[in-house]
Design a protein around this motif. Structure first.
Motif, PDB file in Angstrom:
ATOM      1  N   MET A   4      25.713  79.460  65.712  1.00 14.33           N
ATOM      2  CA  MET A   4      26.784  79.558  64.631  1.00 14.33           C
ATOM      3  C   MET A   4      27.324  80.843  64.829  1.00 14.33           C
ATOM      4  SD  MET A   4      26.394  76.521  63.643  1.00 14.33           S
ATOM      5  CE  MET A   4      27.766  76.760  62.555  1.00 14.33           C
ATOM      6  N   ARG A   5      26.752  81.893  65.300  1.00 11.02           N
ATOM      7  CA  ARG A   5      27.527  83.128  65.485  1.00 11.02           C
ATOM      8  C   ARG A   5      28.441  82.872  66.360  1.00 11.02           C
ATOM      9  NH1 ARG A   5      29.290  87.252  68.610  1.00 11.02           N
ATOM     10  NH2 ARG A   5      29.093  89.201  67.961  1.00 11.02           N
ATOM     11  N   LEU A   6      28.277  82.257  67.473  1.00 13.29           N
ATOM     12  CA  LEU A   6      29.328  81.922  68.457  1.00 13.29           C
ATOM     13  C   LEU A   6      30.347  80.959  67.724  1.00 13.29           C
ATOM     14  CD1 LEU A   6      27.091  80.576  71.459  1.00 13.29           C
ATOM     15  CD2 LEU A   6      28.724  82.689  71.460  1.00 13.29           C
ATOM     16  N   PHE A   7      30.053  80.197  66.869  1.00 10.21           N
ATOM     17  CA  PHE A   7      31.002  79.466  66.038  1.00 10.21           C
ATOM     18  C   PHE A   7      32.027  80.313  65.580  1.00 10.21           C
ATOM     19  CE2 PHE A   7      31.874  77.408  62.046  1.00 10.21           C
ATOM     20  CZ  PHE A   7      32.375  76.185  62.263  1.00 10.21           C
ATOM     21  N   THR A   8      31.570  81.320  64.627  1.00 14.43           N
ATOM     22  CA  THR A   8      32.458  82.176  64.035  1.00 14.43           C
ATOM     23  C   THR A   8      33.329  83.126  64.986  1.00 14.43           C
ATOM     24  OG1 THR A   8      30.789  83.995  63.790  1.00 14.43           O
ATOM     25  CG2 THR A   8      30.913  82.590  62.043  1.00 14.43           C
ATOM     26  N   GLU A   9      32.580  83.313  66.239  1.00 16.12           N
ATOM     27  CA  GLU A   9      33.606  83.968  67.320  1.00 16.12           C
ATOM     28  C   GLU A   9      34.619  83.203  67.746  1.00 16.12           C
ATOM     29  OE1 GLU A   9      32.649  86.280  71.438  1.00 16.12           O
ATOM     30  OE2 GLU A   9      30.978  86.110  69.889  1.00 16.12           O
ATOM     31  N   VAL A  10      34.668  81.823  67.766  1.00 14.96           N
ATOM     32  CA  VAL A  10      35.668  80.997  67.978  1.00 14.96           C
ATOM     33  C   VAL A  10      36.623  81.009  66.844  1.00 14.96           C
ATOM     34  CG1 VAL A  10      36.250  78.402  68.544  1.00 14.96           C
ATOM     35  CG2 VAL A  10      34.171  79.713  69.761  1.00 14.96           C
ATOM     36  N   ILE A  11      36.025  80.772  65.824  1.00 15.72           N
ATOM     37  CA  ILE A  11      37.087  81.011  64.364  1.00 15.72           C
ATOM     38  C   ILE A  11      38.112  82.218  64.665  1.00 15.72           C
ATOM     39  CG2 ILE A  11      37.257  81.010  62.005  1.00 15.72           C
ATOM     40  CD1 ILE A  11      35.089  78.938  61.962  1.00 15.72           C
ATOM     41  N   VAL A  12      37.255  83.239  64.705  1.00 14.71           N
ATOM     42  CA  VAL A  12      37.967  84.565  64.857  1.00 14.71           C
ATOM     43  C   VAL A  12      39.109  84.742  65.742  1.00 14.71           C
ATOM     44  CG1 VAL A  12      37.703  87.152  64.959  1.00 14.71           C
ATOM     45  CG2 VAL A  12      36.195  85.876  63.327  1.00 14.71           C
ATOM     46  N   GLU A  13      38.671  84.149  67.154  1.00 17.58           N
ATOM     47  CA  GLU A  13      39.563  84.220  68.348  1.00 17.58           C
ATOM     48  C   GLU A  13      40.920  83.216  67.928  1.00 17.58           C
ATOM     49  OE1 GLU A  13      39.327  85.835  71.191  1.00 17.58           O
ATOM     50  OE2 GLU A  13      37.612  86.835  70.844  1.00 17.58           O
ATOM     51  N   SER A  14      40.519  82.024  67.208  1.00 12.22           N
ATOM     52  CA  SER A  14      41.521  80.993  67.120  1.00 12.22           C
ATOM     53  C   SER A  14      42.436  81.606  65.935  1.00 12.22           C
ATOM     54  CB  SER A  14      40.875  79.946  66.604  1.00 12.22           C
ATOM     55  OG  SER A  14      40.190  79.266  67.535  1.00 12.22           O
TER      56      SER A  14
ATOM     57  N   LYS B 285      39.187  94.205  75.102  1.00  9.38           N
ATOM     58  CA  LYS B 285      37.797  94.051  74.975  1.00  9.38           C
ATOM     59  C   LYS B 285      37.129  94.350  73.819  1.00  9.38           C
ATOM     60  CE  LYS B 285      36.770  94.663  80.012  1.00  9.38           C
ATOM     61  NZ  LYS B 285      35.663  94.829  80.911  1.00  9.38           N
ATOM     62  N   ALA B 286      37.624  93.848  72.745  1.00  9.27           N
ATOM     63  CA  ALA B 286      36.978  94.081  71.328  1.00  9.27           C
ATOM     64  C   ALA B 286      35.757  93.045  71.229  1.00  9.27           C
ATOM     65  CB  ALA B 286      38.134  93.774  70.512  1.00  9.27           C
ATOM     66  N   SER B 287      34.879  93.668  70.573  1.00 11.04           N
ATOM     67  CA  SER B 287      33.933  92.881  70.168  1.00 11.04           C
ATOM     68  C   SER B 287      34.084  92.151  68.779  1.00 11.04           C
ATOM     69  CB  SER B 287      32.527  93.755  69.816  1.00 11.04           C
ATOM     70  OG  SER B 287      32.897  94.634  68.643  1.00 11.04           O
ATOM     71  N   LEU B 288      33.346  91.205  68.441  1.00 16.05           N
ATOM     72  CA  LEU B 288      33.550  90.371  67.165  1.00 16.05           C
ATOM     73  C   LEU B 288      33.561  91.569  66.075  1.00 16.05           C
ATOM     74  CD1 LEU B 288      33.907  87.877  65.662  1.00 16.05           C
ATOM     75  CD2 LEU B 288      31.449  87.523  65.726  1.00 16.05           C
ATOM     76  N   HIS B 289      32.851  92.569  65.917  1.00 19.16           N
ATOM     77  CA  HIS B 289      32.693  93.527  64.969  1.00 19.16           C
ATOM     78  C   HIS B 289      34.029  94.273  65.192  1.00 19.16           C
ATOM     79  CE1 HIS B 289      31.903  97.630  63.449  1.00 19.16           C
ATOM     80  NE2 HIS B 289      31.213  96.864  62.567  1.00 19.16           N
ATOM     81  N   ASP B 290      34.602  94.642  66.216  1.00 13.35           N
ATOM     82  CA  ASP B 290      35.999  95.256  66.008  1.00 13.35           C
ATOM     83  C   ASP B 290      36.999  94.335  65.501  1.00 13.35           C
ATOM     84  OD1 ASP B 290      34.702  97.381  67.396  1.00 13.35           O
ATOM     85  OD2 ASP B 290      35.044  96.804  69.329  1.00 13.35           O
ATOM     86  N   LEU B 291      36.858  93.065  66.197  1.00  6.80           N
ATOM     87  CA  LEU B 291      38.042  92.170  65.489  1.00  6.80           C
ATOM     88  C   LEU B 291      38.143  91.941  64.160  1.00  6.80           C
ATOM     89  CD1 LEU B 291      37.833  89.295  68.563  1.00  6.80           C
ATOM     90  CD2 LEU B 291      39.327  91.021  68.255  1.00  6.80           C
ATOM     91  N   LEU B 292      36.983  91.948  63.503  1.00  4.53           N
ATOM     92  CA  LEU B 292      36.854  91.757  62.084  1.00  4.53           C
ATOM     93  C   LEU B 292      37.499  93.035  61.302  1.00  4.53           C
ATOM     94  CD1 LEU B 292      33.211  90.352  61.532  1.00  4.53           C
ATOM     95  CD2 LEU B 292      35.415  89.106  61.316  1.00  4.53           C
TER      96      LEU B 292
END
Length: 161
Positions: free
Chosen positions: A38-48, A60-67
């Protein structure tokens, strides 16, 4: 992987349906794996969201950086960002060996369904009629009961023949 709660995403974004299905399948047998999925799931949502909203992604941003990217923060409501961050944090802990309970996994699945519905309504231009969360164990128990009834009916039928 077929999903109980996320199947509505299959025609819209099949990867989300698959990840949701894996999360559901692992929720009780391997809660840590469910939370990581589900963490991967949220990563896909954020990228989308970045793609659909036309936001520039940092290199090269992490999920934390993207948020924490200012344009992402302007585009996505705080309540949604908080849910994404909760899933991210629990997923990171699970990936690094912290014990995860099935209760936590089911809570993460529930939060992720909220995210999936928000994403579909906001960026995929769809309306969803029923987005009520169904516990994978309850669904499995229901399926098992149906299977048992089917086997019983089959036995009765065989006796009659």
């Amino acid at each position: 992987m077929k999903s109980i709660n996320y199947e509505f995403h299959r025609p819209l974004h099949s990867e989300l349906a698959d990840l949701g299905g894996f999360g559901e399948a692992y929720a009780y047998a391997d809660p840590a794996s469910a939370v990581v999925k589900m963490r991967l799931f949220t990563e896909v949502i954020v990228e989308s969201v970045f793609d659909k909203a036309g936001l520039a992604k940092p290199f090269k941003a992490s999920l934390h950086d993207l948020l924490r990217e200012p344009m992402f923060e302007k585009t996505v409501p705080k309540k949604v960002r908080m849910k994404i961050d909760a899933v991210r944090q629990h997923g990171n802990k699970a990936a690094h060996g912290k014990t995860t309970t099935d209760k936590t996994a089911v809570w993460i699945l529930r939060e992720s369904l909220d995210l999936a519905v928000w994403f579909a309504r906001t960026f995929l231009d769809t309306t969803l009629e029923n987005s009520k969360f169904q516990d994978p164990l309850a669904e499995e128990a229901s399926s098992a009961a149906i299977d048992t009834r089917s086997r019983d009916e089959e036995r009765k039928l065989n006796r009659q023949i």
